[in-house]
Design a protein around this motif. Sequence first.
Motif, short mmCIF file in Angstrom:
data_model
loop_
_atom_site.label_atom_id
_atom_site.label_comp_id
_atom_site.label_asym_id
_atom_site.label_seq_id
_atom_site.Cartn_x
_atom_site.Cartn_y
_atom_site.Cartn_z
N GLU A 16 0.83 -1.21 0.00
CA GLU A 16 0.00 0.00 0.00
C GLU A 16 0.87 1.26 0.00
O GLU A 16 0.53 2.26 -0.65
CB GLU A 16 -0.93 0.01 1.22
CG GLU A 16 -2.05 -0.99 1.17
CD GLU A 16 -3.08 -0.66 0.12
OE1 GLU A 16 -3.18 0.51 -0.29
OE2 GLU A 16 -3.79 -1.58 -0.32
N GLY A 20 0.97 3.89 -2.88
CA GLY A 20 0.55 5.23 -2.48
C GLY A 20 1.54 6.32 -2.83
O GLY A 20 1.22 7.51 -2.71
N ASN A 23 0.17 8.72 -5.28
CA ASN A 23 -0.69 9.74 -4.67
C ASN A 23 0.12 10.89 -4.09
O ASN A 23 -0.21 12.06 -4.27
CB ASN A 23 -1.54 9.11 -3.56
CG ASN A 23 -2.67 8.27 -4.09
OD1 ASN A 23 -2.44 7.31 -4.83
ND2 ASN A 23 -3.89 8.58 -3.72
N LEU A 47 -4.60 12.44 1.27
CA LEU A 47 -4.25 11.10 1.73
C LEU A 47 -5.38 10.48 2.56
O LEU A 47 -5.63 9.28 2.48
CB LEU A 47 -2.96 11.15 2.56
CG LEU A 47 -1.69 11.44 1.74
CD1 LEU A 47 -0.48 11.59 2.67
CD2 LEU A 47 -1.44 10.34 0.72
N ALA A 50 -7.86 9.26 0.18
CA ALA A 50 -7.37 8.01 -0.42
C ALA A 50 -7.67 6.83 0.49
O ALA A 50 -8.07 5.75 0.03
CB ALA A 50 -5.86 8.10 -0.68
N THR A 53 -11.47 6.17 0.42
CA THR A 53 -11.86 5.60 -0.87
C THR A 53 -11.54 4.12 -0.94
O THR A 53 -12.36 3.31 -1.39
CB THR A 53 -11.13 6.32 -2.02
OG1 THR A 53 -11.41 7.73 -1.96
CG2 THR A 53 -11.60 5.80 -3.37
N ARG A 54 -10.36 3.74 -0.48
CA ARG A 54 -9.96 2.33 -0.51
C ARG A 54 -10.85 1.47 0.39
O ARG A 54 -11.25 0.37 0.01
CB ARG A 54 -8.49 2.18 -0.08
CG ARG A 54 -7.50 2.57 -1.18
CD ARG A 54 -6.13 2.83 -0.61
NE ARG A 54 -5.11 2.93 -1.63
CZ ARG A 54 -4.91 3.97 -2.42
NH1 ARG A 54 -5.72 5.03 -2.30
NH2 ARG A 54 -3.95 3.98 -3.33
N ASP A 138 -7.53 9.57 -6.70
CA ASP A 138 -7.59 8.57 -5.63
C ASP A 138 -8.47 7.39 -6.03
O ASP A 138 -8.16 6.23 -5.74
CB ASP A 138 -8.14 9.20 -4.34
CG ASP A 138 -7.07 9.99 -3.59
OD1 ASP A 138 -5.88 9.79 -3.90
OD2 ASP A 138 -7.43 10.81 -2.73
N PHE A 141 -6.45 5.20 -8.54
CA PHE A 141 -5.39 4.43 -7.90
C PHE A 141 -5.94 3.36 -6.95
O PHE A 141 -5.27 2.37 -6.66
CB PHE A 141 -4.44 5.35 -7.14
CG PHE A 141 -3.54 6.16 -8.04
CD1 PHE A 141 -3.06 5.64 -9.23
CD2 PHE A 141 -3.17 7.45 -7.69
CE1 PHE A 141 -2.24 6.39 -10.05
CE2 PHE A 141 -2.34 8.21 -8.51
CZ PHE A 141 -1.88 7.67 -9.70
N SER A 142 -7.17 3.58 -6.45
CA SER A 142 -7.73 2.65 -5.49
C SER A 142 -8.15 1.33 -6.12
O SER A 142 -8.21 0.30 -5.42
CB SER A 142 -8.95 3.28 -4.78
OG SER A 142 -8.54 4.37 -3.98
N SER A 145 -5.20 -1.09 -6.17
CA SER A 145 -4.77 -1.29 -4.78
C SER A 145 -5.67 -2.29 -4.07
O SER A 145 -5.19 -3.26 -3.47
CB SER A 145 -4.79 0.06 -4.04
OG SER A 145 -4.52 -0.13 -2.68
N ILE A 171 -1.40 4.69 5.20
CA ILE A 171 -1.74 6.12 5.10
C ILE A 171 -1.10 6.89 6.25
O ILE A 171 -0.61 8.02 6.07
CB ILE A 171 -3.26 6.32 5.09
CG1 ILE A 171 -3.89 5.71 3.84
CG2 ILE A 171 -3.60 7.81 5.17
CD1 ILE A 171 -3.45 6.32 2.53
#
Length: 255
Positions: A16, A20, A23, A47, A50, A53-54, A138, A141-142, A145, A171
Amino acid sequence: MIIEILTALLILTLLEIVLGIDNIVFISILSQKFPKEIGKKLMRLGLLIAMVTRILFLFMLLWLNQMQEGFFAVDSDYFSTNISIKSLILFLGGLFLIYKGTKEIYSKVEGHNHQHETKSSAIKSAFSKALVQVVLIDMVFSFDSILTAIGMTNGIEKQNFIIIASIIIAIGVMLIFANSVSNIISRHPSLQVLALSFLILIGFLLVTEAAHVSNTIIMDTHVNPMPKGYLYSVIVFSLVIEAINLKIGSRKKKS
């Protein structure tokens, strides 16, 4: 069992953090346009968004799987594709990163430096636009991930707990070092250009990934994604060379 869970948590957390970095680079570039305190606020919010969102994507796994199903297909002698919501988001996100990276490099080469706005209304407007960009990126990219995290922890007990814990820890680590990364990038113009070049590379990666996800075939040739191993190798090699150049430059200044 505990050892298996802790091992999965450690590996997933490191993954992660690596994923990340994209990001951090993107948000760092955006934060350069604001006064220091507002730039830090954008970094923290970006962040945290992010992370949220994940976690949301994890609990919306069924919806996430549905986004991988094609909703529009094209089939001809020379070109065929089966577009899904996921491939569309990856494609648009990739194009945006290519556009953003190219635009910022052009501005730096041409000497169009971004001046910090002084009016409160102008700062709020620019901050809102930057935050929207961060949210969209975000989301892009999620995808990889969360899907990667699910694949790595498949069959392990307390899968969701491991994924959520790894996201929160990652994070947290990025929040600690985000300002340092941003300060280093802002102090060295060559690093800024290098970071922007990475964004362009990642943009191309997302575009090819989108074509692969949508099973795109051009002239009887299936479009394969850009190998991530090659991309990360290029990034690491470039950073090592740049670190050597900065070290040489600092020694010359001292002498």
